[in-house]
Write an enzyme that holds these catalytic residues in place. Structure first.
Site: not given
Length: 379
Positions: A55, A87, A203, A207, A210, A302, A309
């Site tokens: 605003e 505001c 892995d 994380l 990019r 991720e 689960g």
């Protein structure tokens, strides 16, 4: 009754609000249009916390043309002093005649008080125009204000036969370039990225976000990276520590007895906190409570089948982002979820499909639990 122009102006305000998709955290995404009759005279949007609200940006652009104007804003104007002045004061001082807003601000410091203050100043106030779209744009902020927890979005990639990786664990890459680029955009809008120690060890993910800094206004902000690591096994050399931004490792109280492990991770810049353990797992509800305290609005998970689960089993997932690749991995490949065996089909975790999008050869599905209140979905 709202006019056609009212709807067009609010739709434009929503488009402006979306420009802050990856930058306003922990504030809501808000856009504003100022009009004299059916002539737009100024626009504004909230870019990032600590800077002017939508605003105020629009009022500064409008100048004297704000007097007697109608202001269209996607969230109820604030009436409290936070990082910036209220505001409501700016709108009153500018002499606007009418304020139309989409959604009431669920922040307890506002939540109707902004509208009341505007009406007390003699300004006509109307609410509810494209409300569901504004709430959807700010689903995480709304949930955090109402429940103290962030919106949990679980991202998974699978083959046509519902497998996430080969039996040996290889999963790069099930999906193609377009799907992986899409994941980057979901990361960019998230307050935090959450994974488990199993994924870190298997892995070694970075994380991070990019995306080109100049594209879509995403900028350099890196979400908080959160690792659930009960026994404090995160390697100090993990790629998580190489992308900038903060890393939070949540562990069991007993793991803190290993002073050397904690010291080596702290030396890499990690913040280590303990959470309770329930049934030999970190208490996920407490994890989400803590992320709410840290002002996380949206959390992108991720992770592997175990954490995925458990989040589903405990009904802690608000939304699934499921990327489906047109491939078959076979029945020896790894499943998406580790879940208890069902005794009957009516015990299945049911989801509602809320959106689909083709990304190259892959398909992205957006799904939400059927038991959760539905919100409008775009995209």
């Amino acid at each position: 009754m709202f006019s056609d122009y009212d709807r067009l102006a609010m739709q434009r305000a929503l488009s402006l609000a979306a420009r802050g998709l990856a930058s306003t955290d922990p504030n809501p995404r808000v856009g504003c249009v100022i009009a004299q009759g059916t002539q737009t005279v100024a626009e504004g949007w909230h870019a990032r916390a600590g800077e002017a609200h939508a605003e105020v940006v629009a009022l500064q652009a409008a100048g004297q043309q704000a007097a007697g104007a109608t202001v269209y804003v996607t969230f109820e104007p604030c009436c409290h002093h936070g990082r910036t002045p209220p505001c409501v004061e700016a709108l009153t001082q500018a002499g606007v005649a009418r304020v139309v807003y989409a959604a009431t601000d669920p922040n307890p410091q506002v939540n109707g008080r902004g509208a009341e203050a505007l009406r007390a100043a003699g300004i006509t106030v109307e609410a509810g125009l494209l409300e569901r779209e504004a709430l959807e744009l700010n689903c995480g902020f709304v949930k955090r204000m109402q429940q103290g927890r962030p919106w949990v979005r679980l991202k998974l990639a699978m083959s046509l036969d519902g497998r996430s990786a080969l039996a040996g664990g290889a999963s790069r890459w099930i999906t193609g370039d377009a799907a992986r680029a899409d994941v980057q955009r979901w990361r960019a809008r998230s307050s935090a990225l959450l994974t488990g120690i199993g994924t870190v060890l298997a892995d070694d993910p970075q994380l991070d976000v990019r995306l080109p800094a100049a594209s879509s206004g995403y900028g350099p902000r890196q979400p908080l990276r959160v690792v659930l690591d009960r026994h404090l096994r995160t390697p100090p050399g993990a790629r998580l520590f190489t992308a900038g931004g903060e890393v939070l490792i949540l562990t069991a109280m007993s793991a803190l007895d290993d002073a050397s492990a904690g010291a080596s991770l702290s030396a890499r810049g990690a913040r280590i906190e303990s959470v309770p353990v329930v049934d030999e797992r970190l208490a996920l509800g407490t994890v989400l409570d803590r992320l709410g305290e840290l002002e996380c609005n949206e959390v992108l998970v991720e992770a592997g089948a175990t954490l995925a689960g458990e989040l589903v089993r405990q009904s802690l997932v608000d939304e699934l982002l499921l990327y489906v690749a047109p491939k078959l991995l076979g029945d020896k490949a790894r499943p998406l979820f580790e879940l208890p065996e069902l005794r009957a089909l009516n015990e299945a975790h049911a989801f509602t499909l809320t959106g689909t999008r083709q990304l190259g050869d892959d398909l992205r599905l957006r799904l939400r639990p059927r038991v959760e209140p539905a919100l409008a979905v775009s995209g």
